[in-house]
Design an enzyme around this catalytic site. Structure first.
Site, PDB file in Angstrom:
ATOM      1  N   ASP A  60     -88.814 -27.911 -66.961  1.00 17.54           N
ATOM      2  CA  ASP A  60     -87.569 -28.094 -66.224  1.00 17.54           C
ATOM      3  C   ASP A  60     -87.825 -27.521 -64.842  1.00 17.54           C
ATOM      4  O   ASP A  60     -87.842 -26.298 -64.653  1.00 17.54           O
ATOM      5  CB  ASP A  60     -86.414 -27.361 -66.926  1.00 17.54           C
ATOM      6  CG  ASP A  60     -85.084 -27.596 -66.210  1.00 17.54           C
ATOM      7  OD1 ASP A  60     -85.085 -28.162 -65.092  1.00 17.54           O
ATOM      8  OD2 ASP A  60     -84.045 -27.213 -66.772  1.00 17.54           O
ATOM      9  N   ASN A  91     -92.904 -36.337 -58.193  1.00 16.55           N
ATOM     10  CA  ASN A  91     -91.980 -37.461 -58.357  1.00 16.55           C
ATOM     11  C   ASN A  91     -90.619 -37.048 -58.929  1.00 16.55           C
ATOM     12  O   ASN A  91     -89.606 -37.668 -58.621  1.00 16.55           O
ATOM     13  CB  ASN A  91     -92.650 -38.500 -59.266  1.00 16.55           C
ATOM     14  CG  ASN A  91     -91.681 -39.550 -59.766  1.00 16.55           C
ATOM     15  OD1 ASN A  91     -91.323 -40.483 -59.038  1.00 16.55           O
ATOM     16  ND2 ASN A  91     -91.216 -39.402 -61.014  1.00 16.55           N
ATOM     17  N   TYR A 156     -79.155 -35.311 -51.019  1.00 18.10           N
ATOM     18  CA  TYR A 156     -80.368 -35.926 -51.584  1.00 18.10           C
ATOM     19  C   TYR A 156     -81.314 -36.344 -50.452  1.00 18.10           C
ATOM     20  O   TYR A 156     -82.517 -36.019 -50.466  1.00 18.10           O
ATOM     21  CB  TYR A 156     -79.941 -37.129 -52.430  1.00 18.10           C
ATOM     22  CG  TYR A 156     -81.041 -38.041 -52.893  1.00 18.10           C
ATOM     23  CD1 TYR A 156     -81.976 -37.614 -53.829  1.00 18.10           C
ATOM     24  CD2 TYR A 156     -81.125 -39.355 -52.413  1.00 18.10           C
ATOM     25  CE1 TYR A 156     -82.987 -38.471 -54.269  1.00 18.10           C
ATOM     26  CE2 TYR A 156     -82.119 -40.216 -52.849  1.00 18.10           C
ATOM     27  CZ  TYR A 156     -83.049 -39.773 -53.771  1.00 18.10           C
ATOM     28  OH  TYR A 156     -84.041 -40.617 -54.197  1.00 18.10           O
ATOM     29  N   GLY A 157     -80.773 -37.049 -49.447  1.00  9.97           N
ATOM     30  CA  GLY A 157     -81.598 -37.505 -48.322  1.00  9.97           C
ATOM     31  C   GLY A 157     -82.196 -36.338 -47.551  1.00  9.97           C
ATOM     32  O   GLY A 157     -83.363 -36.379 -47.154  1.00  9.97           O
ATOM     33  N   ALA A 158     -81.411 -35.285 -47.378  1.00 11.14           N
ATOM     34  CA  ALA A 158     -81.908 -34.112 -46.641  1.00 11.14           C
ATOM     35  C   ALA A 158     -83.039 -33.434 -47.411  1.00 11.14           C
ATOM     36  O   ALA A 158     -84.029 -32.991 -46.815  1.00 11.14           O
ATOM     37  CB  ALA A 158     -80.764 -33.130 -46.404  1.00 11.14           C
ATOM     38  N   LYS A 160     -85.181 -34.830 -49.321  1.00 11.82           N
ATOM     39  CA  LYS A 160     -86.396 -35.657 -49.226  1.00 11.82           C
ATOM     40  C   LYS A 160     -86.919 -35.709 -47.787  1.00 11.82           C
ATOM     41  O   LYS A 160     -88.128 -35.857 -47.571  1.00 11.82           O
ATOM     42  CB  LYS A 160     -86.102 -37.070 -49.729  1.00 11.82           C
ATOM     43  CG  LYS A 160     -85.704 -37.134 -51.201  1.00 11.82           C
ATOM     44  CD  LYS A 160     -86.888 -36.899 -52.118  1.00 11.82           C
ATOM     45  CE  LYS A 160     -86.557 -37.324 -53.540  1.00 11.82           C
ATOM     46  NZ  LYS A 160     -87.751 -37.421 -54.382  1.00 11.82           N
TER      47      LYS A 160
HETATM   48  N1  NAP Z   1     -85.162 -45.725 -58.279  1.00 12.07           N
HETATM   49  C1  NAP Z   1     -84.941 -45.822 -56.980  1.00 12.07           C
HETATM   50  O1  NAP Z   1     -84.245 -46.747 -56.503  1.00 12.07           O
HETATM   51  C2  NAP Z   1     -85.536 -44.802 -56.036  1.00 12.07           C
HETATM   52  C3  NAP Z   1     -85.445 -45.063 -54.669  1.00 12.07           C
HETATM   53  C4  NAP Z   1     -85.981 -44.137 -53.787  1.00 12.07           C
HETATM   54  C5  NAP Z   1     -86.615 -43.015 -54.256  1.00 12.07           C
HETATM   55  N2  NAP Z   1     -86.679 -42.781 -55.601  1.00 12.07           N
HETATM   56  C6  NAP Z   1     -87.373 -41.569 -56.029  1.00 12.07           C
HETATM   57  O2  NAP Z   1     -88.287 -41.906 -57.046  1.00 12.07           O
HETATM   58  C7  NAP Z   1     -88.458 -40.816 -57.944  1.00 12.07           C
HETATM   59  C8  NAP Z   1     -88.248 -41.270 -59.361  1.00 12.07           C
HETATM   60  O3  NAP Z   1     -86.963 -41.836 -59.473  1.00 12.07           O
HETATM   61  P1  NAP Z   1     -86.538 -42.765 -60.712  1.00 12.07           P
HETATM   62  O4  NAP Z   1     -85.579 -43.735 -60.180  1.00 12.07           O
HETATM   63  O5  NAP Z   1     -87.749 -43.209 -61.449  1.00 12.07           O
HETATM   64  O6  NAP Z   1     -85.708 -41.675 -61.555  1.00 12.07           O
HETATM   65  P2  NAP Z   1     -85.345 -41.526 -63.098  1.00 12.07           P
HETATM   66  O7  NAP Z   1     -85.497 -42.788 -63.857  1.00 12.07           O
HETATM   67  O8  NAP Z   1     -84.015 -40.846 -63.100  1.00 12.07           O
HETATM   68  O9  NAP Z   1     -86.441 -40.465 -63.560  1.00 12.07           O
HETATM   69  C9  NAP Z   1     -86.398 -39.175 -63.029  1.00 12.07           C
HETATM   70  C10 NAP Z   1     -87.513 -38.372 -63.625  1.00 12.07           C
HETATM   71  O10 NAP Z   1     -87.435 -37.045 -63.082  1.00 12.07           O
HETATM   72  C11 NAP Z   1     -87.413 -36.115 -64.145  1.00 12.07           C
HETATM   73  N3  NAP Z   1     -86.586 -34.962 -63.812  1.00 12.07           N
HETATM   74  C12 NAP Z   1     -85.323 -34.956 -63.304  1.00 12.07           C
HETATM   75  N4  NAP Z   1     -84.893 -33.687 -63.190  1.00 12.07           N
HETATM   76  C13 NAP Z   1     -85.903 -32.889 -63.599  1.00 12.07           C
HETATM   77  C14 NAP Z   1     -86.070 -31.481 -63.718  1.00 12.07           C
HETATM   78  N5  NAP Z   1     -85.101 -30.612 -63.398  1.00 12.07           N
HETATM   79  N6  NAP Z   1     -87.251 -31.014 -64.192  1.00 12.07           N
HETATM   80  C15 NAP Z   1     -88.249 -31.852 -64.537  1.00 12.07           C
HETATM   81  N7  NAP Z   1     -88.143 -33.193 -64.467  1.00 12.07           N
HETATM   82  C16 NAP Z   1     -86.982 -33.697 -63.997  1.00 12.07           C
HETATM   83  C17 NAP Z   1     -86.858 -36.880 -65.341  1.00 12.07           C
HETATM   84  O11 NAP Z   1     -87.410 -36.335 -66.525  1.00 12.07           O
HETATM   85  P3  NAP Z   1     -86.534 -35.804 -67.776  1.00 12.07           P
HETATM   86  O12 NAP Z   1     -85.327 -36.659 -67.879  1.00 12.07           O
HETATM   87  O13 NAP Z   1     -87.485 -35.893 -68.919  1.00 12.07           O
HETATM   88  O14 NAP Z   1     -86.253 -34.407 -67.393  1.00 12.07           O
HETATM   89  C18 NAP Z   1     -87.420 -38.282 -65.129  1.00 12.07           C
HETATM   90  O15 NAP Z   1     -88.710 -38.389 -65.689  1.00 12.07           O
HETATM   91  C19 NAP Z   1     -87.487 -39.728 -57.466  1.00 12.07           C
HETATM   92  O16 NAP Z   1     -88.188 -38.815 -56.658  1.00 12.07           O
HETATM   93  C20 NAP Z   1     -86.473 -40.501 -56.642  1.00 12.07           C
HETATM   94  O17 NAP Z   1     -85.889 -39.691 -55.660  1.00 12.07           O
HETATM   95  C21 NAP Z   1     -86.157 -43.651 -56.495  1.00 12.07           C
END
Ligand code: NAP
Length: 249
Positions: A60, A91, A156-158, A160
C-alpha cells in the site's frame, strides 16, 4: 544473457497490468505490485502461463516507509534470482477528483502520498544501486491532466505535474551514472480505474483529441516498454505524450 528485473507498481489493474505483461513478454522478470493480492496473483499466473517469470509483492504505497519496504523486497527477489532491480515503472496512482472547494485535506494528502511521495522514495531507494551498476531505466506514469487544466482534476494533475518535474530532476541527477528517467503521459485509456471514475466522460474526453478514440492499456504499455528498453538508450528526461494528439489542440 542478463535477464532484467522490472518492478511495476499498480500492476494489478489497467495500464500497470498491461505493462507487466508486455515487459514479461519482452523477456524481463517482473515484480507485480499493488494492494490486492488476489488480482496480483492472477497477473502473476497470466505471466507464468505465457512462459514468463513474475512474483507478487503486496504494497500500500502511502508513505516513504511503504515505498522503501517495497524497494527492498523487490531487490531481494531480483537478487535471489541472480539479477538486480534494473527497471522501475512508477504507475500506481489515485485519480480522485472534484471541485477545489469540496476537497478534503485527507484526499489531498492521499493523492500526493501515492502519486508523488511514493515514487520519490522508490527512486530514492532504487536509483543509487542502478547508478552504482552504471545502468537502469525508470518510467513515471503521468497524465494529460498534468499539462492542461481539466475540470475537477486539480490535485491529481498537480501531483503528476510535480512527478514530471521529478522526471527531469532525476534524469539530470542520475544520467551521468547511466540511469535514464522518462515520463509517459497517457490520454484517456480504458481501464477499471478510468471507467469507474469517468464513465462516459472517458469517450467524451477522447473525442477532443485528433485521433478521437479511447486507448487500450496496451497502447500505453508499448510506449513504456520502449522507453525502458535499450532501443531508447539516448532518451532521458522527456515527458512523452501518448494521448491521441490531445496536447496539440
Ligand atoms: N486510464 C486513464 O485514462 C489514464 C490516463 C492518464 C493517466 N493515467 C495514469 O495511469 C496509471 C494507471 O492508471 P489506470 O487507469 O490503469 O488505473 P487503475 O485501473 O485504477 O489501476 C490503478 C493501480 O494502482 C494501484 N494502486 C492504487 N492505489 C494504490 C496504493 N495506495 N498502493 C499501491 N497501489 C495502488 C492499484 O492496485 P490495487 O487496487 O491492487 O491497490 C491498481 O493496480 C496511473 O498513474 C494514472 O494516473 C491513466
Amino acid at each position: 544473457m542478463n535477464i532484467k528485473t522490472a518492478l511495476v507498481t499498480g500492476s494489478t489493474s489497467g495500464i500497470g497490468h498491461a505493462t507487466a505483461l508486455k515487459l514479461a513478454q519482452d523477456g524481463a522478470r517482473v515484480v507485480v505490485s499493488g494492494r490486492d493480492a488476489r488480482r496480483g496473483g492472477e497477473v502473476v499466473e497470466q505471466i507464468r502461463a505465457g512462459g514468463g517469470t513474475a512474483h507478487f509483492i503486496a504494497a500500500d504505497l502511502s508513505d516513504a516507509q511503504s515505498a522503501a519496504e517495497l524497494a527492498a523486497r523487490a531487490t531481494e527477489f531480483a537478487e535471489s534470482a541472480g539479477g538486480s532491480l534494473d527497471i522501475l515503472v512508477n504507475n500506481a496512482a489515485i485519480g480522485a477528483g472534484g471541485p477545489t472547494a469540496g476537497t478534503e485535506e485527507s484526499t489531498f494528502d492521499a493523492v500526493l502520498s501515492t502519486n508523488l511521495k511514493a515514487p520519490f522514495f522508490l527512486v530514492a531507494s532504487l536509483a543509487p544501486a542502478m547508478a552504482a551498476r552504471g545502468s537502469g531505466a525508470i518510467v513515471n506514469v503521468s497524465t494529460l491532466a498534468a499539462a492542461r487544466a481539466l475540470p475537477g482534476l486539480a490535485v491529481y494533475g498537480a501531483s503528476k505535474a510535480a512527478l514530471d518535474l521529478l522526471t527531469k530532476s532525476w534524469a539530470a541527477e542520475f544520467g551521468p551514472a547511466g540511469v535514464r528517467v522518462n515520463s509517459v503521459s497517457p490520454g484517456p485509456t480504458r481501464t477499471p480505474g478510468s471507467e469507474a471514475g469517468l464513465g462516459e466522460g472517458l469517450r467524451q474526453l477522447a473525442e477532443q483529441a485528433p485521433l478521437g478514440f479511447v486507448a487500450d492499456p496496451e497502447d500505453i504499455a508499448a510506449v513504456i516498454a520502449f522507453l525502458v528498453s535499450d532501443e531508447a538508450r539516448f532518451v532521458t528526461g522527456t515527458v512523452l505524450d501518448v494521448d491521441g494528439g490531445r496536447t496539440v489542440v
